[in-house]
Design a protein around this motif. Structure first.
Motif, PDB file in Angstrom:
ATOM      1  N   ASN A 142       0.801  -1.219   0.000  1.00  0.00           N
ATOM      2  CA  ASN A 142       0.000   0.000   0.000  1.00  0.00           C
ATOM      3  C   ASN A 142       0.836   1.273   0.000  1.00  0.00           C
ATOM      4  O   ASN A 142       0.281   2.359  -0.062  1.00  0.00           O
ATOM      5  CB  ASN A 142      -0.931   0.021   1.219  1.00  0.00           C
ATOM      6  CG  ASN A 142      -2.075  -0.965   1.077  1.00  0.00           C
ATOM      7  OD1 ASN A 142      -2.428  -1.359  -0.033  1.00  0.00           O
ATOM      8  ND2 ASN A 142      -2.645  -1.384   2.190  1.00  0.00           N
ATOM      9  N   GLU A 157      -1.672  -5.113   2.732  1.00  0.00           N
ATOM     10  CA  GLU A 157      -2.883  -5.854   3.052  1.00  0.00           C
ATOM     11  C   GLU A 157      -2.892  -7.122   2.230  1.00  0.00           C
ATOM     12  O   GLU A 157      -2.394  -7.152   1.101  1.00  0.00           O
ATOM     13  CB  GLU A 157      -4.142  -5.021   2.816  1.00  0.00           C
ATOM     14  CG  GLU A 157      -4.340  -4.524   1.398  1.00  0.00           C
ATOM     15  CD  GLU A 157      -5.579  -3.660   1.288  1.00  0.00           C
ATOM     16  OE1 GLU A 157      -6.663  -4.103   1.742  1.00  0.00           O
ATOM     17  OE2 GLU A 157      -5.477  -2.546   0.747  1.00  0.00           O
ATOM     18  N   ASP A 191      -3.975  -6.808   7.591  1.00  0.00           N
ATOM     19  CA  ASP A 191      -3.914  -5.387   7.254  1.00  0.00           C
ATOM     20  C   ASP A 191      -2.807  -4.811   8.132  1.00  0.00           C
ATOM     21  O   ASP A 191      -2.996  -4.608   9.328  1.00  0.00           O
ATOM     22  CB  ASP A 191      -5.246  -4.703   7.515  1.00  0.00           C
ATOM     23  CG  ASP A 191      -5.386  -3.401   6.738  1.00  0.00           C
ATOM     24  OD1 ASP A 191      -4.346  -2.870   6.298  1.00  0.00           O
ATOM     25  OD2 ASP A 191      -6.510  -2.912   6.572  1.00  0.00           O
TER      26      ASP A 191
END
Length: 198
Positions: A142, A157, A191
């Motif tokens: 991310n 994630e 996550d």
């Protein structure tokens, strides 16, 4: 270009992307901004979601040779939380996690590979109930950022699926209408926010 790198056939494969090189280092999972969870099918008709509140983990990222990047996570199994105290108690007892005998679940990576774009796969050894088996986790990088407190962060994630019976988690109950109470297939959900060590 994501953290685990991709070979570009039109350029020197030994060249280091400056953005990747800057990320080289060891990172510690931030438990207040990280989720390690799971999803199980219940009674063949709905999903029950849960997670673990107590865990530690490190990521070691090598920007000059991303294949050397590693991940390690340890989870306290008695920290399981599905939002229902009775169900959590059942998960902790001898039918499932046997937390008195096997207090931790661990994952130690053995390989990182690029799938294209920001998609990657981490393969490693997952240990539950004293049984160790290989697990591959599909991840999306991310990005990285410096937070308002000066911490350098990276985020990922990802998901993986396991058959819990392969780790000795075999308890179940038959339904009158056919099928079983708890699915064998479990989806793992990650996550992750990790802070670079000083």
């Amino acid at each position: 270009m994501g953290i685990f790198g991709r070979k570009n056939e039109t350029t020197d494969a030994t060249a280091v992307n400056p953005d990747l090189a800057a990320l080289t280092g060891t990172y510690t999972l931030d438990p207040t901004h990280t989720t390690i969870g799971f999803v199980a099918r219940h009674a063949m008709v709905t999903n029950v979601k849960g997670g673990f509140g107590d865990f530690t983990g490190t990521l070691t990222l090598d920007g000059s040779d991303p294949s050397n990047s590693t991940a390690e996570i340890g989870v306290a199994m008695d920290s399981v939380d599905t939002g229902n105290a009775d169900r959590d108690g059942h998960l902790k007892n001898a039918d499932f996690f046997k937390t008195d005998e096997f207090p931790k679940m661990t994952f130690r990576s053995t390989k990182a590979e690029a799938l294209g774009g920001d998609d990657y796969r981490i393969t490693g050894d997952l240990t539950i109930l004293g049984t160790t088996r290989p697990l591959s986790i599909d991840l999306e990088f991310n990005g990285s950022a410096k937070d308002p407190f000066g911490n350098e962060r990276v985020g990922f994630e990802g998901t993986a699926s396991i058959l819990r019976s392969e780790w000795g988690l075999t308890w179940n109950a038959a339904l009158e209408t056919g099928g079983v109470l708890v699915s064998d297939k479990i989806k793992l959900v990650f996550d992750i926010s990790a802070i670079k060590n000083a």
